[in-house]
Design a protein around this motif. Structure first.
Motif, PDB file in Angstrom:
ATOM      1  N   ASN A 287       0.913  -1.295   0.073  1.00  0.00           N
ATOM      2  CA  ASN A 287      -0.096  -0.022   0.049  1.00  0.00           C
ATOM      3  C   ASN A 287       0.759   1.062   0.030  1.00  0.00           C
ATOM      4  OD1 ASN A 287       0.958   0.591   2.434  1.00  0.00           O
ATOM      5  ND2 ASN A 287      -0.482  -0.867   3.418  1.00  0.00           N
ATOM      6  N   ASP A 288       0.635   2.305   0.384  1.00  0.00           N
ATOM      7  CA  ASP A 288       1.003   3.483   0.193  1.00  0.00           C
ATOM      8  C   ASP A 288       2.475   3.362   1.270  1.00  0.00           C
ATOM      9  OD1 ASP A 288      -0.317   4.790  -1.547  1.00  0.00           O
ATOM     10  OD2 ASP A 288      -1.461   6.295  -0.429  1.00  0.00           O
ATOM     11  N   LEU A 289       2.027   3.042   2.191  1.00  0.00           N
ATOM     12  CA  LEU A 289       3.072   3.032   3.216  1.00  0.00           C
ATOM     13  C   LEU A 289       4.332   2.003   3.193  1.00  0.00           C
ATOM     14  CD1 LEU A 289       1.053   3.448   6.435  1.00  0.00           C
ATOM     15  CD2 LEU A 289       2.430   5.056   5.422  1.00  0.00           C
ATOM     16  N   THR A 290       4.036   1.043   2.381  1.00  0.00           N
ATOM     17  CA  THR A 290       4.968  -0.006   2.119  1.00  0.00           C
ATOM     18  C   THR A 290       5.681  -0.098   0.703  1.00  0.00           C
ATOM     19  OG1 THR A 290       3.307  -1.716   1.921  1.00  0.00           O
ATOM     20  CG2 THR A 290       4.202  -1.400   4.134  1.00  0.00           C
ATOM     21  N   SER A 291       5.091   0.650  -0.061  1.00  0.00           N
ATOM     22  CA  SER A 291       5.497   0.217  -1.703  1.00  0.00           C
ATOM     23  C   SER A 291       6.694   1.296  -2.151  1.00  0.00           C
ATOM     24  CB  SER A 291       4.279   0.737  -2.351  1.00  0.00           C
ATOM     25  OG  SER A 291       3.947   2.216  -2.254  1.00  0.00           O
TER      26      SER A 291
ATOM     27  N   LEU B 289      10.258   2.778  -3.527  1.00  0.00           N
ATOM     28  CA  LEU B 289      11.507   2.862  -2.954  1.00  0.00           C
ATOM     29  C   LEU B 289      12.823   1.880  -2.962  1.00  0.00           C
ATOM     30  CD1 LEU B 289      10.417   4.197   0.965  1.00  0.00           C
ATOM     31  CD2 LEU B 289      11.515   5.415  -0.779  1.00  0.00           C
TER      32      LEU B 289
ATOM     33  N   ARG C  70      14.962   0.852  -4.924  1.00  0.00           N
ATOM     34  CA  ARG C  70      16.122   1.381  -5.419  1.00  0.00           C
ATOM     35  C   ARG C  70      16.860   2.316  -4.175  1.00  0.00           C
ATOM     36  NH1 ARG C  70      18.066   5.740  -7.613  1.00  0.00           N
ATOM     37  NH2 ARG C  70      15.960   6.579  -7.796  1.00  0.00           N
ATOM     38  N   ARG C  71      15.984   3.341  -3.731  1.00  0.00           N
ATOM     39  CA  ARG C  71      16.498   4.146  -2.803  1.00  0.00           C
ATOM     40  C   ARG C  71      16.910   3.772  -1.653  1.00  0.00           C
ATOM     41  NH1 ARG C  71      12.034   8.456  -2.034  1.00  0.00           N
ATOM     42  NH2 ARG C  71      13.183   9.085  -0.502  1.00  0.00           N
ATOM     43  N   ARG C  72      15.773   2.477  -1.197  1.00  0.00           N
ATOM     44  CA  ARG C  72      16.429   1.868   0.125  1.00  0.00           C
ATOM     45  C   ARG C  72      17.776   1.160  -0.031  1.00  0.00           C
ATOM     46  NH1 ARG C  72      11.114  -0.450   2.836  1.00  0.00           N
ATOM     47  NH2 ARG C  72      10.372   0.155   0.901  1.00  0.00           N
TER      48      ARG C  72
ATOM     49  N   ASP D 200      20.471   3.257   0.292  1.00  0.00           N
ATOM     50  CA  ASP D 200      20.858   3.632   1.661  1.00  0.00           C
ATOM     51  C   ASP D 200      21.671   2.718   2.228  1.00  0.00           C
ATOM     52  OD1 ASP D 200      20.464   5.724   3.673  1.00  0.00           O
ATOM     53  OD2 ASP D 200      18.996   4.254   4.468  1.00  0.00           O
TER      54      ASP D 200
ATOM     55  N   ALA E 226      25.064   2.690   1.273  1.00  0.00           N
ATOM     56  CA  ALA E 226      25.709   3.702   1.952  1.00  0.00           C
ATOM     57  C   ALA E 226      26.259   3.301   3.425  1.00  0.00           C
ATOM     58  CB  ALA E 226      24.969   5.043   1.723  1.00  0.00           C
ATOM     59  N   THR E 227      25.063   2.789   4.037  1.00  0.00           N
ATOM     60  CA  THR E 227      25.384   2.464   5.373  1.00  0.00           C
ATOM     61  C   THR E 227      26.530   1.462   5.593  1.00  0.00           C
ATOM     62  OG1 THR E 227      23.030   2.865   5.793  1.00  0.00           O
ATOM     63  CG2 THR E 227      24.407   1.736   7.481  1.00  0.00           C
TER      64      THR E 227
ATOM     65  N   VAL F 279      29.956   3.145   4.936  1.00  0.00           N
ATOM     66  CA  VAL F 279      30.450   3.676   6.221  1.00  0.00           C
ATOM     67  C   VAL F 279      30.715   2.872   7.268  1.00  0.00           C
ATOM     68  CG1 VAL F 279      29.472   5.377   7.960  1.00  0.00           C
ATOM     69  CG2 VAL F 279      28.938   5.983   5.594  1.00  0.00           C
ATOM     70  N   TYR F 280      30.381   1.973   7.458  1.00  0.00           N
ATOM     71  CA  TYR F 280      30.663   1.069   8.594  1.00  0.00           C
ATOM     72  C   TYR F 280      32.110   0.530   8.289  1.00  0.00           C
ATOM     73  CZ  TYR F 280      26.600   1.251  11.769  1.00  0.00           C
ATOM     74  OH  TYR F 280      25.586   1.612  12.460  1.00  0.00           O
TER      75      TYR F 280
ATOM     76  N   THR G  25      34.271   1.659   6.433  1.00  0.00           N
ATOM     77  CA  THR G  25      35.377   2.760   6.509  1.00  0.00           C
ATOM     78  C   THR G  25      35.907   2.757   7.798  1.00  0.00           C
ATOM     79  OG1 THR G  25      33.931   4.656   6.676  1.00  0.00           O
ATOM     80  CG2 THR G  25      34.718   3.992   4.414  1.00  0.00           C
TER      81      THR G  25
ATOM     82  N   ASP H 179       6.407  -3.404   8.714  1.00  0.00           N
ATOM     83  CA  ASP H 179       6.853  -3.256   7.106  1.00  0.00           C
ATOM     84  C   ASP H 179       6.751  -1.923   6.777  1.00  0.00           C
ATOM     85  OD1 ASP H 179       4.408  -3.416   7.298  1.00  0.00           O
ATOM     86  OD2 ASP H 179       3.996  -4.575   5.555  1.00  0.00           O
TER      87      ASP H 179
ATOM     88  N   ASN I  26       8.475   6.473   3.895  1.00  0.00           N
ATOM     89  CA  ASN I  26       7.313   6.576   3.131  1.00  0.00           C
ATOM     90  C   ASN I  26       6.349   7.429   3.971  1.00  0.00           C
ATOM     91  OD1 ASN I  26       7.248   5.259   0.463  1.00  0.00           O
ATOM     92  ND2 ASN I  26       7.127   3.087   1.564  1.00  0.00           N
TER      93      ASN I  26
ATOM     94  N   TYR J   9      26.038   7.977  12.058  1.00  0.00           N
ATOM     95  CA  TYR J   9      25.783   6.966  11.965  1.00  0.00           C
ATOM     96  C   TYR J   9      25.791   6.072  13.392  1.00  0.00           C
ATOM     97  CZ  TYR J   9      25.071   6.608   7.010  1.00  0.00           C
ATOM     98  OH  TYR J   9      24.286   6.832   5.783  1.00  0.00           O
TER      99      TYR J   9
ATOM    100  N   TRP K  54      21.000   8.407   3.885  1.00  0.00           N
ATOM    101  CA  TRP K  54      22.298   8.783   2.916  1.00  0.00           C
ATOM    102  C   TRP K  54      21.446  10.059   1.796  1.00  0.00           C
ATOM    103  CZ3 TRP K  54      26.819   8.955   1.924  1.00  0.00           C
ATOM    104  CH2 TRP K  54      27.317   8.888   0.569  1.00  0.00           C
TER     105      TRP K  54
END
Ligand SMILES: Nc1ncnc2c1ncn2[C@@H]1O[C@H](COP(=O)(O)OP(=O)(O)O)[C@@H](O)[C@H]1O
Ligand SMILES: [Mg+2]
Lengths: 290, 260, 305
Positions: free
Chosen positions: A2-6, A8, A10-12, A15, A18-19, A22-23, A25, B77, B82, C93, C199
């Motif tokens: 739904n709107d809340l879980t759909s 993202l 690629r972005r997630r 992220d 990146a995390t 960072v850990y 390094t 979830d 979002n 972080y 990020w």
């Protein structure tokens, strides 16, 4: 979905990557330190014994085992001591000028800027300067004292910066209370401001000492190496722990390399102890903010 | 657009400290709901639990349920990213990004998931639509590429509102959006809130009783027994009634200015 | 009253002394460099040999400049991302306690003397890096930089660059984390409230806000890498030719060359080394001044609003 879980995805994923990086390094930064400590300890411990601390390298050929670091230890002690004796008062005076007298002036701005710039002067250039000025131009011989002068140049900006920071932390009320009693400014500075800032300044000086105690390059240019004890910092060749290590590496024989590692171990322990004590003191005396 | 929020049995913590206790409240769509109450009673904290900004503070967490059109935003979830996309926020101090232009600020949120794939002309449309929506277009249309930090405080706050509505959220949360502004800018923002009410569900925290009376449909009054005690919802109802005929004595004292 | 005047005079003199000192370094080095530069029969900037005590003297800094810049570039390429990553870890972080521990350890790395980095690099890291260099040669050998025609992978510019990177990581991460933590919380929250991931928030707010500080951190690291002496002197094989194959033995730097040649130099030799030191001083001076000016400009920019 739904709107809340759909969405993202690629972005997630970005992220997460990146995390992870960072850990990673943070880990990468710790590895060399740990590796250096382990290697220096395991290789250095072999040649460490009572003789190593109490004897010099006099009459010990590079191929022989034995000998010690005593002469170098004394040299480091004297050279760093002299450097501290010069750098601390001068540095504090500069800081006083910047904080108590010079605020906002053109001269103070210039001084402040060049103190920063001096922080970045390579240590070998400090050695070159003392060589060209003190030895070549003024005609003095190479000595432990010349080495100490080059260390002074490296200490000075560090001392100025910390002293400046500490003086700035001294509350204005304290100064004003003193002025209100008719105490002259300079007495106020010496009797009230400096003592208040002293613990902070001391930890800063310790950090500066830890930094210069390990310097090799400027000593190579300003003193001659010796295998014997020389108590007189003002004349004759004088050893120091870093140049001792350098010398032993240059010999390259097995016993010499053992001594080099042992010297490195002594040096790293010395520096780390000063450094950690300074940090602990700094944390203890830090003005309680928040 | 515009959806409802139902808060049930909500506790909000900062570490061990319980800041807000046991809130049950329904926030209706296309209405302005005002949170009022003495400072420290947890209005901002509660507001920030509604778009999961609360948990941004180290050690902060919530217990309970916040349903966004029936779906719990704290479900396993659900990604807070979002939630925040759907429930926008305007802060007490205007905080346009200082390194971005006015236009850049407006599309900052949009660029996140559309990247550079969007045509320039479409971005331009969105910039204009959002700035018009925030009643700022006429004042800045000639300097869209200038830094947002160069605007006045009131303009900056409207820029922040434009930035928030550019991503077309369902709900807009505002934490004392006028408290750092002068009276004229405050009026401009109040007008804007009344207009935005047509399209959005709005929750606004205010310490200004007149403001709550002027712009809100529903008012929720919070209070705390003493400093260090958790804040609680005392009562909520139609604004008219809350100001003229509250059920609770503390509410009456507060809205009539006898304390707080 | 008089005490005040004297004390003020003293403190002012100390300040002026610092100015004169910086100036003096340039002047004394320049004056001492003159004899060698005058006698030099080769081009000081383009010559790849160092024979100042020969008759006639012929020396130039081309190889030194190349080695200095190349090792510093390698160090920067490795240390800037890692140092920035550590700064992000500490400032954003990690939980505060873990962040403090990591920051302390990284600072401790900065306190390790150069001679120990050199010894460790020479006796431990170099052997362990042969694999990496060989791997670079095998897979990226088609890039001239990584080609290795000698199949010897020690005492190279590459290994010196790696050690320098480790040495400047603390500098870079310390300065960078200082600027990261100054990012206003309001802007961080604004980005998160717009639905940015952590990020994305960093790219949207932290990096732009910190850019001048990050540049300046990198330049301070660069300054340190350019001037590092002993570690490099121990690692490089001190050849006087420009070799683009960075994993092959070779390379030399201003600072390392001075330390290695000092005790065998005659009077023109010393003067020539001072001349090369003057170049090093001017380069690091420029780098450091630029770094400080960038930060000062940023301060004006932030406080001006
Ligand atoms: N970041 C924080 N960390 C710890 N406690 C906080 C924090 N922010 C707010 N609090 C505490 O939570 C309570 C509610 O604060 P807040 O929600 O800001 O109240 P209001 O917005 O109604 O003035 C207060 O007791 C406040 O001290
Ligand atoms: Mg609040």
């Amino acid at each position: 979905m739904n709107d809340l879980t759909s969405g993202l995805k690629r972005r997630r994923a970005t992220d997460k990557v990146a995390t992870g990086v960072v850990y990673l390094t943070a880990l990468i930064a710790i590895i060399p330190l740990v590796s250096i400590l382990i290697v220096v300890f395991s290789r250095g411990i072999a040649a460490i014994n009572a003789e190593f601390f109490t004897s010099t390298m006099r009459n010990i050929s590079p191929r022989r085992e034995g000998g010690g670091i005593f002469h170098a230890f004394i040299g480091t002690l004297e050279q760093v001591g002299v450097a501290t004796l010069i750098a601390v008062p001068v540095g504090i005076m500069v800081a006083i000028f910047l904080v108590e007298y010079g605020s906002r002036g053109k001269l103070a701005a210039a001084v402040s800027f060049f103190v920063d710039v001096m922080t970045g002067v390579p240590s070998i250039v400090a050695g070159l300067f003392i060589y060209t000025c003190f030895i070549l131009t003024f005609g003095f011989d190479r000595s432990g004292f010349a080495a100490a002068l080059s260390l002074t140049i490296l200490m000075l900006p560090v001392v100025v910066r910390t002293a400046e920071e500490m003086l700035k932390l001294v509350p204005m009320d304290l100064r004003e209370a003193s002025y209100a009693l008719g105490v002259p400014k300079w007495v106020t500075i010496i009797k009230i401001v400096i003592p208040t800032a002293l613990s902070g300044i001391i930890t800063g000086v310790m950090l500066a000492v830890a930094r210069v105690a390990g310097e090799t390059a400027p000593l190579l240019l300003t003193t001659f190496m010796t295998q014997s004890l020389n108590l007189d910092v003002f004349s004759g060749p004088q050893a120091a722990i870093p140049t001792f290590v350098w010398d032993q590496i240059a010999n390259g024989t097995n016993p010499s390399m053992d001594r080099a590692w042992a010297g490195a171990l002594v040096l790293i322990v010395l520096v780390a102890v000063i450094y950690i004590v300074a940090k602990v003191l700094a944390a203890r005396f830090a003005p309680k903010s928040k | 657009m515009a959806k409802r929020i139902d808060i049930s049995d909500l506790d909000a913590y900062y570490g061990n400290f319980l800041a807000v206790e046991d809130v049950n409240l329904a926030i209706e769509p296309r209405q302005v709901t005002a949170f009022i109450g003495p400072s420290g009673c947890g209005k901002s904290t509660l507001l920030r639990t509604l778009n999961r900004m609360h948990e941004v503070i180290p050690g902060a967490y919530v217990d309970g349920k916040v349903a966004f059109d029936g779906e719990d935003i704290y479900a396993e979830d659900v990604d807070p990213v979002n939630v925040r996309r759907l429930i926008g926020m305007v802060f007490q101090r205007p905080n346009p990004f200082p390194t971005m232009s006015i236009a850049g600020n407006v599309v900052a949120g949009l660029k996140l998931d559309r990247g550079r794939k969007v045509k320039k002309s479409e971005f331009d449309d969105i910039v204009e639509r959002s700035l018009r929506g925030a009643n700022l277009w006429d004042e800045v249309k000639d300097r869209l590429d200038r830094p947002g930090a160069g605007l006045s405080g009131g303009q900056q706050q409207r820029l922040c509102i434009a930035r928030a509505i550019a991503v077309q959220p369902q709900v807009l949360l505002m934490d004392e959006p006028c408290s750092a502004l002068d009276p004229i800018s405050t009026l401009a923002i109040e007008d804007l809130v009344r207009e935005l009410r047509e399209d959005y569900t709005i929750v606004i925290v205010t310490h200004n009783m007149q403001q709550a009376a002027r712009i809100s449909d529903t008012t929720a009054f919070f209070n705390l027994a003493a400093v260090g005690e958790p804040g609680k919802l005392i009562e909520a109802g139609p604004t008219q009634q809350m100001f003229s005929n509250p059920a609770n004595k503390a509410t009456e004292d507060y809205v009539t200015g006898r304390f707080g | 009253m008089n005490g005040d005047k004297v004390f003020f005079g003293l403190s002012r003199a100390a300040g002026v002394f610092v100015l004169l000192l910086t100036l003096g370094i340039g002047v004394f080095l320049a004056v001492t460099a003159v004899p060698a530069l005058r006698e030099n029969t080769a081009n000081f900037f383009t010559t790849q040999q160092w024979l100042p005590d020969a008759n006639p003297p012929a020396f130039g800094i081309a190889a030194l400049a190349f080695g200095t810049v190349m090792t510093a570039i390698i160090a920067m390429v490795l240390a800037v991302p890692v140092g920035t990553g550590i700064a992000l870890f500490v400032a954003i972080y990690a939980k505060p306690t873990l962040g403090k521990v990591v920051a302390f350890l990284v600072d401790l790395l900065a306190a390790v003397p150069s001679i120990i980095f050199g010894l460790w690099g020479l006796e431990f890291l170099m052997g362990n890096m042969i694999g990496v260099s060989a791997w670079l040669d095998t897979w990226f050998g088609w890039i001239p930089l990584f080609a290795n025609d000698q199949d010897v992978y020690t005492r190279s510019i590459f290994i010196a660059g790696v050690v320098l990177a480790i040495m400047i990581i603390p500098t870079i991460s310390a300065v960078t984390r200082e600027v990261f933590v100054q990012t206003p919380q309001g802007h961080v929250e604004a980005a998160l409230a717009l639905g940015a991931t952590r990020w994305e928030m960093i790219r949207m707010v932290v990096f732009p806000y910190s850019r001048p500080g990050m540049i300046s951190a990198a330049m301070l690291g660069l300054g340190r890498a350019l001037g590092e002496t002993i570690a490099v002197a121990l690692l490089l094989s001190a050849l006087f030719e420009i070799n683009w194959h960075i994993t092959e033995p070779g390379g030399n730097t201003f600072a390392a060359n001075i330390a290695l040649k000092w005790n065998e130099a005659g009077s023109i030799g010393l003067s020539a080394l001072v001349a090369s030191g003057l170049v090093l001083f001017l380069i690091t001076l420029a780098v450091n001044m630029a770094a400080r000016l960038i930060v000062a400009r940023k301060r004006d920019f932030v406080e001006g609003h």
